[in-house]
Design an enzyme around this catalytic site. Sequence first.
Site, short mmCIF file in Angstrom:
data_model
loop_
_atom_site.label_atom_id
_atom_site.label_comp_id
_atom_site.label_asym_id
_atom_site.label_seq_id
_atom_site.Cartn_x
_atom_site.Cartn_y
_atom_site.Cartn_z
N LYS A 56 -11.45 22.26 -17.90
CA LYS A 56 -11.69 20.94 -17.30
C LYS A 56 -11.62 19.83 -18.35
CE LYS A 56 -14.55 23.18 -13.81
NZ LYS A 56 -15.91 23.55 -13.40
N GLN A 100 -22.23 22.70 -13.76
CA GLN A 100 -21.52 23.97 -13.85
C GLN A 100 -22.42 25.11 -13.36
OE1 GLN A 100 -18.23 24.33 -14.84
NE2 GLN A 100 -18.43 26.45 -14.15
N ASP A 125 -17.86 17.37 -7.15
CA ASP A 125 -17.77 18.77 -6.72
C ASP A 125 -18.03 18.90 -5.22
OD1 ASP A 125 -16.88 20.79 -8.28
OD2 ASP A 125 -18.81 21.31 -9.16
N THR A 380 -37.47 -42.26 -13.05
CA THR A 380 -38.83 -42.77 -12.93
C THR A 380 -39.76 -41.68 -13.44
OG1 THR A 380 -39.26 -41.83 -10.76
CG2 THR A 380 -38.13 -43.96 -10.81
#
Length: 935
Positions: A56, A100, A125, A380
Amino acid sequence: LLPCICFHFFSLFRQVRDRLKQQVVEMTEKFPGFRPGLAILQVGNRDDSNLYINMKLKAAAEIGISANHIKLPNTATEADVLKCIASLNADPAVHGFIVQLPLDSDKPINTEKITNAVAPEKDVDGLSSINAGKLSRGDLGDCFIPCTPKGCMELIRQTGVQVAGKRAVVIGRSKIVGAPMHDLLLWNNATVTTCHSKTSTLAEEVGKADILVVAAGKAEMVKGEWIKPGAIVIDCGINHVPDSTKASGKRVVGDVAYSSAKEKASFITPVPGGVGPMTVAMLMQSTVESAQRFLEKFQPGKWTIQYNQLTLKMPVPSDIEISKSCMPKPIDQVAKEVGLFADEVELYGQTKAKVQLSVLKRLQNQPDGKYVVVTGITPTPLGEGKSTTTVGLVQALGAHLHQNVFACVRQPSQGPTFGIKGGAAGGGYCQVVPMEEFNLHLTGDIHAITAANNLVAAAVDARIFHELTQSDQALYSRLVPSVNGVRKFSDIQIRRLQKLGINKTDPMALTKEEVNAFVRLDIDPGTITWQRVLDTNDRFLRKITIGQSVTEKGFTRTAQFDITVSSEIMAVLALADGLDDMKKRFGRMVVASSKKGQPVTVDDLGVTGALAVLMKDAVKPNLMQTLEGTPVFVHAGPFANIAHGNSSVLADKIALKLVGKDGFVVTEAGFGADIGMEKFFNIKCRYSGLRPHVVVLVATVRALKMHGGGPAVTAGVPLPKEYTEENLQLVAKGCSNLNKQIQNARMFGVPVVVAVNAFKTDTKAELALVVQHAKEAGAFDAVECTHWAEGGKGALALARAVQRASQAPSNFRFLYNVELPVVDKIRLIAQQVYGARDIELLPEAQEKVALYTKQGFGNLPICMAKTHLSLSHDPEQKGAPTGFVLPIRDIRASVGAGFLYPLVGTMSTMPGLPTRPCFYDIDLDPVSGEVNGLF
């Protein structure tokens, strides 16, 4: 046949990878600095998990995904894993997040609880119950699908066979493959049968399947003769069987007997090399999809914001009644609406929050929005509604014209809040809410300044005391103490040595002369400019004698308390552009001079680091909202006389990034345009590097009548009839002040829009006259505003005028070059902005010019401290006086903040509490805990 199929799969994986890689490139080009982020959380150290994770990580690197592997030991508890998941859920850089499996821990861990703890929007997943539930309901576009079933569907699509109407059989019912595969095929209009270990007619069911997906976990369970001729077979199994011909003694096979099945099937996935790589590819695809959803949701400059509907009442109720009738949105919702991430926001209850400075780095490539400053004519004593106009304008731009817009305003001091003036949250239907939070402690920034300021004051007197009562060696031994027989200089002491020209780092190497120079600041008590502060109007602390305790051994001196917001630390907070810059400015702050005339700084005192620690939270802007739900930054509150009178640079910078290039940031400058606006341009914009697009100049008929020769306006006293009855002559004569302030704004090259803040006593003819005069004087536009009574709706004309003006050319320029001599810079402001003929420096001011020039401070900008009630130094001179000589009685330095401030004429001190202070009307309901009363 096998090499041909493998080649086909390799080509398919490469296509998916190349497509995702191109999508990542497009994202990074559109949003520089952005990369999709994938986090992989592993518990333990299983070899098979390590193998899968490496696959992966390799795939992510090839595509351009930033992958982070978090590895917890096998001693990790369930609480450890959940804590890690919570951190990753909150991390805006993580778009995809997987746990995992299996979890290899010695401790009992509930896998279901762990997978459900992953935020559904990051659950690439697709294992959480929320994503599984959406899939089972058919919400395929609003969920993440488990990667293996998703990969299987991709493989089926690649065959060219239409799924709709086909008979599909899924063998296996696991949550990871079987069950979601069934749902996926079903919602793609197949007729689906799920089989499992208890199915008695398995071969018969398989023989009916046009599409067969097998995820049973049994080696070669499905025989080739079971398969329907021409069927598509997707084999998800990975099993090891003995094989003496292999070095390992085993080989990998699927759940389908491949050799016989390939003779019947029209398409079959090999094992290995089929579903496995596609599963990884789908994980990458889901991560890229998640990043795209993230960008769509949090795209800088793109807001989806919920506005509050006002219920207007006539007559208009009190400010506190209006504020309490509003139900503010939860502040975390406001933060999310404007594109802030959860980890960039620190909540202080339900209605206020601090914003991390890290957002500037995240949005550094985002273009700034339009920068608008609200100022006014000479007011003012009652004020003319700049804060109300600021809030009304942002409510109109946001809630009514649907523009991204931020207001950036100062935090009020509790001195005026509990004294005469009351609060500063705006008024009527244009307020920052809740007003009691806004006007009181807020998040404690002013208290932090009080603590930091008084630490410096204590350090000054303590240092004088210790130097008067100790020898050089005694001082040195205490300043550089021996710890375990070793002396060591701190970082701040190294800086002092370098300032003295002593390039040594060994404390034992200094000569007696160098020790003397190092330990003796030799402060001249008569030159101390640093005072103690308190955020209360306490007249009895204006002048005090300190050091009267016997422990101070007779070392007394006259001192005073100022109000906290006048502290130079407040000015530094407002002008700093980050923690590091703030710290450096603290170190440069001058507290006194030595007896040799050298400036003594906070760095010399050794207090710089401590101040930074005390102010580390105060430097973060405070997020609030208006009555109509538009966002507001409330940050810093420097006075507009002895300081520059503007909210913080940091708040403006963050807001400009958040609104995006088509949005607006509206900030307010204190007092009239001759004071707050001039300092906004010459000091704040000089240090921030920001360039304004529009000036909004607030004017009232009441103030113009005063400038036209009307009777004095006094707080707490009913207005004379000249102010409640139509008098066009007074208005016309008073427009001289309006004209001059328009000229002052245009002097800096910025378009001016005049907002005529209408009061109920104003007549249509008076308002029209002011609009006419403003346009004739060179204003880009002038409009009547009724926002106090109508909220944003009453400022719509103003908002549209500001939009048009922001498109007009803006050729911003400073009034003076800081390299000019101090006197020349003062003269330019006096003549160009105030209309003076010349200036006159009294002896003390002349001495300070020479001193500051000698000390190297002559190149600082000028921050004029004068009355806000007149363009001149005399508060009784109204209109637009000319020909006067401006007296400069003294000049002081705020070196850390970065300006010199000349004291003009005789300025009034901060008032003490009046006979009947505002706090008479303030109370707390002991039952509800609500604040009652007027601010």
